[in-house]
Design a protein around this motif. Structure first.
Motif, PDB file in Angstrom:
ATOM      1  N   GLY A  61      37.692  33.869  42.675  1.00  0.00           N
ATOM      2  CA  GLY A  61      37.848  35.053  43.565  1.00  0.00           C
ATOM      3  C   GLY A  61      36.586  35.703  43.830  1.00  0.00           C
ATOM      4  O   GLY A  61      36.059  35.959  44.950  1.00  0.00           O
ATOM      5  N   CYS A  62      35.582  35.621  42.720  1.00  0.00           N
ATOM      6  CA  CYS A  62      34.237  36.185  42.970  1.00  0.00           C
ATOM      7  C   CYS A  62      33.118  35.456  42.540  1.00  0.00           C
ATOM      8  O   CYS A  62      32.013  35.543  42.574  1.00  0.00           O
ATOM      9  CB  CYS A  62      34.146  37.296  42.160  1.00  0.00           C
ATOM     10  N   GLY A  63      33.325  33.936  42.017  1.00  0.00           N
ATOM     11  CA  GLY A  63      32.409  33.239  41.599  1.00  0.00           C
ATOM     12  C   GLY A  63      31.531  33.339  40.034  1.00  0.00           C
ATOM     13  O   GLY A  63      30.758  32.496  39.785  1.00  0.00           O
ATOM     14  N   LEU A 104      41.871  38.291  32.104  1.00  0.00           N
ATOM     15  CA  LEU A 104      41.350  38.694  34.026  1.00  0.00           C
ATOM     16  C   LEU A 104      40.014  38.100  33.975  1.00  0.00           C
ATOM     17  O   LEU A 104      39.222  38.484  32.710  1.00  0.00           O
ATOM     18  CB  LEU A 104      41.417  39.751  34.171  1.00  0.00           C
ATOM     19  N   CYS A 105      39.227  37.964  34.971  1.00  0.00           N
ATOM     20  CA  CYS A 105      38.058  37.879  35.289  1.00  0.00           C
ATOM     21  C   CYS A 105      37.490  39.269  35.071  1.00  0.00           C
ATOM     22  O   CYS A 105      38.005  40.227  35.808  1.00  0.00           O
ATOM     23  CB  CYS A 105      37.899  37.427  36.504  1.00  0.00           C
ATOM     24  N   ALA A 106      36.379  39.676  34.456  1.00  0.00           N
ATOM     25  CA  ALA A 106      35.804  40.882  33.930  1.00  0.00           C
ATOM     26  C   ALA A 106      35.022  41.420  35.014  1.00  0.00           C
ATOM     27  O   ALA A 106      34.779  42.504  35.275  1.00  0.00           O
ATOM     28  CB  ALA A 106      34.930  40.697  32.851  1.00  0.00           C
ATOM     29  N   ASN A 107      34.806  40.344  35.984  1.00  0.00           N
ATOM     30  CA  ASN A 107      33.995  40.907  37.193  1.00  0.00           C
ATOM     31  C   ASN A 107      34.895  41.422  38.459  1.00  0.00           C
ATOM     32  O   ASN A 107      34.757  42.521  39.042  1.00  0.00           O
ATOM     33  CB  ASN A 107      33.163  39.742  37.842  1.00  0.00           C
ATOM     34  N   CYS A 108      35.986  40.799  38.713  1.00  0.00           N
ATOM     35  CA  CYS A 108      36.911  41.405  39.799  1.00  0.00           C
ATOM     36  C   CYS A 108      38.127  41.426  39.653  1.00  0.00           C
ATOM     37  O   CYS A 108      39.063  41.802  40.376  1.00  0.00           O
ATOM     38  CB  CYS A 108      36.832  40.166  40.966  1.00  0.00           C
ATOM     39  N   ASP A 109      38.433  41.362  38.138  1.00  0.00           N
ATOM     40  CA  ASP A 109      39.968  41.697  37.619  1.00  0.00           C
ATOM     41  C   ASP A 109      40.915  40.719  38.187  1.00  0.00           C
ATOM     42  O   ASP A 109      42.251  40.982  38.067  1.00  0.00           O
ATOM     43  CB  ASP A 109      40.509  43.005  38.005  1.00  0.00           C
TER      44      ASP A 109
HETATM   45 ZN   LIG Z   1      36.197  37.087  39.447  1.00  0.00          ZN
END
Ligand SMILES: [Zn+2]
Length: 146
Positions: A61-63, A104-109
């Motif tokens: 999602g966000c890299g 979850l990705c801590a950056n983009c959830d």
């Molecule tokens: Zn992410």
């Protein structure tokens, strides 16, 4: 998001804040279904299930960098499995099912999968694996080490 995310403020807050429509545009329909709607890919079908190259697995999602290939192991469960994540890049919360722990990705959830403990699995060196991060291939993007 629901009121649940307000209870997660003690964790690292998300720095990517796209609307649902923006995510829909940015992601493939499969990525959207899993990352944003917490769906699960069919076991054994994922691109990275039996993938053991050296490099970094990033959030699709966000890299953000999520997992190092050195922590990946073959769990024979049908999904990519890691024994630990990179630093604080992965956030945890109780799954809506009330018993599993969602990751979850801590950056983009973005939804990655679930964490399981105490399964008695061993790594290639025979060392007990404390945790299995069971992650959807669709949530990941592999960056091969040059
Ligand atoms: Zn992410």
């Amino acid at each position: 998001m629901s009121a649940l995310s307000d209870n997660q403020q003690q964790c690292k807050p998300s720095t990517v804040n796209l609307s649902d429509a923006e995510w829909k545009k940015k992601l493939t329909s499969k990525q959207y279904r899993i990352l944003r709607q917490k769906d699960t890919e069919y076991p054994g079908t994922g691109e990275y299930n039996k993938h053991f190259e050296i490099g970094i697995y990033k959030c699709a999602g966000c890299g953000q960098e999520l997992y190092d290939s050195s922590t990946k192991f073959d769990s024979h469960c049908g999904w990519p499995a890691f024994s630990s994540s990179i630093d604080t890049s992965v956030r945890r919360q109780m799954d809506v099912d009330g018993y599993r722990e969602e990751i979850l990705c801590a950056n983009c959830d973005g939804h990655l999968g679930h964490v399981f403990r105490g399964e008695g699995l061993r790594d290639v060196n025979g060392k007990i694996i404390q945790e299995r991060h069971c992650v959807n291939s669709v949530s990941l993007k592999f960056d091969k080490k040059q």
